[in-house]
Design a protein around this motif. Sequence first.
Motif, PDB file in Angstrom:
ATOM      1  N   GLU A  76       3.873   2.329  -6.740  1.00 56.02           N
ATOM      2  CA  GLU A  76       4.937   2.588  -5.770  1.00 56.02           C
ATOM      3  C   GLU A  76       4.944   1.587  -4.606  1.00 56.02           C
ATOM      4  N   ARG A  77       3.930   0.708  -4.563  1.00 56.31           N
ATOM      5  CA  ARG A  77       3.766  -0.265  -3.478  1.00 56.31           C
ATOM      6  C   ARG A  77       3.731   0.434  -2.114  1.00 56.31           C
ATOM      7  N   THR A  78       2.866   1.432  -2.020  1.00 62.00           N
ATOM      8  CA  THR A  78       2.733   2.211  -0.791  1.00 62.00           C
ATOM      9  C   THR A  78       1.353   2.047  -0.161  1.00 62.00           C
ATOM     10  N   GLY A  79       0.676   0.934  -0.468  1.00 56.58           N
ATOM     11  CA  GLY A  79      -0.635   0.684   0.110  1.00 56.58           C
ATOM     12  C   GLY A  79      -0.540   0.212   1.550  1.00 56.58           C
ATOM     13  N   ALA A  80      -1.660  -0.237   2.081  1.00 61.16           N
ATOM     14  CA  ALA A  80      -1.738  -0.648   3.485  1.00 61.16           C
ATOM     15  C   ALA A  80      -1.033  -1.993   3.708  1.00 61.16           C
ATOM     16  N   LYS A  81      -0.687  -2.250   4.939  1.00 60.01           N
ATOM     17  CA  LYS A  81      -0.130  -3.536   5.361  1.00 60.01           C
ATOM     18  C   LYS A  81      -1.315  -4.490   5.581  1.00 60.01           C
ATOM     19  N   PRO A 116       3.154 -10.690  -5.018  1.00 62.44           N
ATOM     20  CA  PRO A 116       1.832 -10.465  -4.418  1.00 62.44           C
ATOM     21  C   PRO A 116       1.854  -9.260  -3.477  1.00 62.44           C
ATOM     22  N   LEU A 117       0.691  -8.676  -3.275  1.00 58.53           N
ATOM     23  CA  LEU A 117       0.579  -7.512  -2.385  1.00 58.53           C
ATOM     24  C   LEU A 117       0.688  -7.902  -0.917  1.00 58.53           C
ATOM     25  N   VAL A 157      -1.196  -5.336  11.150  1.00 58.14           N
ATOM     26  CA  VAL A 157      -1.829  -5.119   9.856  1.00 58.14           C
ATOM     27  C   VAL A 157      -2.754  -3.905   9.902  1.00 58.14           C
ATOM     28  N   GLU A 158      -2.942  -3.280   8.732  1.00 58.38           N
ATOM     29  CA  GLU A 158      -3.780  -2.080   8.629  1.00 58.38           C
ATOM     30  C   GLU A 158      -5.095  -2.359   7.911  1.00 58.38           C
ATOM     31  N   ALA A 159      -5.214  -3.537   7.327  1.00 60.37           N
ATOM     32  CA  ALA A 159      -6.444  -3.961   6.648  1.00 60.37           C
ATOM     33  C   ALA A 159      -6.381  -5.475   6.501  1.00 60.37           C
ATOM     34  N   ILE A 160      -7.551  -6.108   6.342  1.00 59.56           N
ATOM     35  CA  ILE A 160      -7.621  -7.565   6.237  1.00 59.56           C
ATOM     36  C   ILE A 160      -8.482  -7.939   5.039  1.00 59.56           C
ATOM     37  N   TYR A 214      -5.768  -3.479   0.285  1.00 56.48           N
ATOM     38  CA  TYR A 214      -4.496  -2.773   0.168  1.00 56.48           C
ATOM     39  C   TYR A 214      -4.703  -1.281  -0.098  1.00 56.48           C
ATOM     40  N   LEU A 215      -5.735  -0.961  -0.882  1.00 58.74           N
ATOM     41  CA  LEU A 215      -5.927   0.425  -1.316  1.00 58.74           C
ATOM     42  C   LEU A 215      -6.918   1.215  -0.466  1.00 58.74           C
ATOM     43  N   SER A 216      -7.856   0.545   0.177  1.00 57.16           N
ATOM     44  CA  SER A 216      -8.936   1.269   0.863  1.00 57.16           C
ATOM     45  C   SER A 216      -8.450   2.227   1.949  1.00 57.16           C
ATOM     46  N   PRO A 217      -7.502   1.847   2.803  1.00 54.59           N
ATOM     47  CA  PRO A 217      -7.040   2.826   3.804  1.00 54.59           C
ATOM     48  C   PRO A 217      -6.381   4.052   3.174  1.00 54.59           C
TER      49      PRO A 217
END
Length: 554
Positions: A76-81, A116-117, A157-160, A214-217
Motif C-alpha cells: 500500500e506504500r504506507t511506510g515511513a517518510k 523507489p521507496l 523525515v520519520e526514519a533515515i 521504511y518499515l521499522s516505524p
Amino acid sequence: MTYRVAVDVGGTFTDAVLTDSGGKRLIAIKVPTTPANRADGVMNAVHAVASAAGVDARDIEEVVHGSTTGTNALIERTGAKVGFLTTAGFRDLLEIGRVMRPHEGLYDFTVDRPAPLVPRHRCLEAIERLDATGAVLTPLDEPSVHAAAGVFAREGVEAIAVCFLFSFLNPVHEKRAAAILAGRFPELLISISSDVSPEYREYERANTTVMNAYLSPVMGKYLARLEERIRAELGSARLSIIQANGGSTSVKHARRLAVTTVNSGPAGGVVAAAFYGRRNKRPRIVSVDMGGTSFDIGLVEDGVSRVTTEGAFQGLPVKIPIIDLHIIGAGGGSIAWIDRGGALNVGPHSAAAEPGPACYRRGGVEPTVTDANVVLGRLNPDNFNAGQMSLDRGAARRALAPIADELGTSVEEAALGVVRVVNANMIKGIATVTIQRGIDLRDFSLLSFGGAGGVHAVDIARELGMAEAVIPPLPGTFSAIGLLVTEMRHDYVSALGGLVADNAHLARLEQRFRDMENAGRRELAAQDYSDDRIRLTRMADLKVLGQTYELLLP
C-alpha cells in the motif's frame, strides 16, 4: 499446564492454533481479519482459540505471530517518510538500480520497475570514499552530513537510511554519520547498511537498508500496540515474531530489523510443509497456500525449505536470508472481471476481508473465486469455516450474473470459467519457480493448504503431472501450525572482500566465524536460551574465480 498460540494474519482471515506444553492438543480456529487495526484481529483469534480449547487465556505462555504489517505497508506504500544518505556521486543509486527491466516486462512496455521507496529529492550525499579493500580514500566530511541532516529536518523525515560504498568492509564512516544524525534526530530510527545487510552489491544493500528504515516505524508502532494488549489481556505471555527466513525472533529484534518480518506468514506455511514432509517421508514438496487474497508457492527439497539471499519484496530486491517464495494474486477472494478485449480475468485484486466475497453477506457485490465455487457446489454453503459461517448461494449467483451476460453463457458456465482461469494462473505461478528452473515436477508432491487450497489441488497437480496432491490435517490453519514448529533463528554475515582460496588465512576465517557465533550466543542468552539449546551452522558464499554470482554452501 501452559499453552502456546500461533497467530497468522491473512488478508481475509486471521488463523490461530493452540497447543499445550505436552504437545497432546492442537486446537485451530479462524476469525475475520481486522484491516483497520490488525492487533484487534490477533487478540480476537487468541481469545477465540483459548475459548474453543476451554482454557484460561492467562495460561498462555507464548504467542508466536506471523505478521503482515510490513508486507501491507509495502503493497500500500504506507511506510515511513525516509531520508537516504549515500556516498557523493551515487545519489541516483535507487533510481538506476541494475539498469534492467523486470522479467515480466521483457516484451510488455506497460510493465515497469516499482518506484523507489525514497524519492530523489530525499536522496542526499555525504562526501566520503572507501576503496574496494575498505581503506579510506576520502575521509568523511562531517559538514556534508550536517547539511544533509538540515534537509531531512525540513522534509520532516520519520526514519533515515545510510548506505556508503564498501561499508560492509569498513563501517567507520557509516557509524560516524549515524552518530551525527542520531545527535540531530534522537527520536528517529537510523538504519545503516553495515548493520542491516553487510554484504557486497551496493544496490541490493542500499535497497534493503532503505526498506528497513521504511518499515521499522510502522512495525514498531504495531508491535507496541500488540504488546500492550498482550500484557493487559494475557499477563506475562511472551510475544515472538516470525521472520522471512522461517525462524522466530524477539520483538526487540523485529523492531530494529523490520525488513526481516516481511512475508513472515507465508514463510510459516513452507516451514510447516517441510515439517510435514519429513514426518511423512515426502522430502520433495511444492507447497501452495491459497488463502483469500494470495497464492503462496514454496519449494521443499530433501525435507528442507529453500532459503535465498537474492530475493525481492514487491519487486524491490533485498539482500537478507529469506525463504524462497513466489506469491501471486490468486485466492478465494480474487475478483473476476472482463477486460476490454472481452477475455475473462481473475485477480490480482481481491475482495479481501472487507467486504469479502458476495456470498459472505458483508456487502460484497463483485464476483470472486469463492462465489464461483459456491455456485458450482464445490463448497458447502451450510458448513463453511467448520460451520461457523453460512454462505449465500443466491448472492454468489447474482454477483456472477454480469460475467455470464458478457460472455453469453449460463451462470454455471461462467463460474466454471472463473475456476479454470484462476487454476491457470496458479499453474503458471508454480511453473515459474519449478519448470522454468529445470525442476521436474513428476518427482514432487503438491501439498495444498489454506482456506481455498483443497478445492483446487487435484486440478493443479493433474495439469502439472505431479506425483500426488496432498491435503494436510487442518489445512485452513496450516501456516499457523508452521509458526509453532519454527525455531528461534538469527543470521549473521561477515564480508571478506574478494578473498581468494590461495591467499586465505584459516585462522582469520575461524576468527570471523567465532565472532559471529559469539554474537549469536549473546543474543540468544539475552532471551534465556542456555548453551545446550543453541545450534550453530556455518555457511559460506563461494564461487569460481571470475563468476558473478555465488552459491551458499555449508
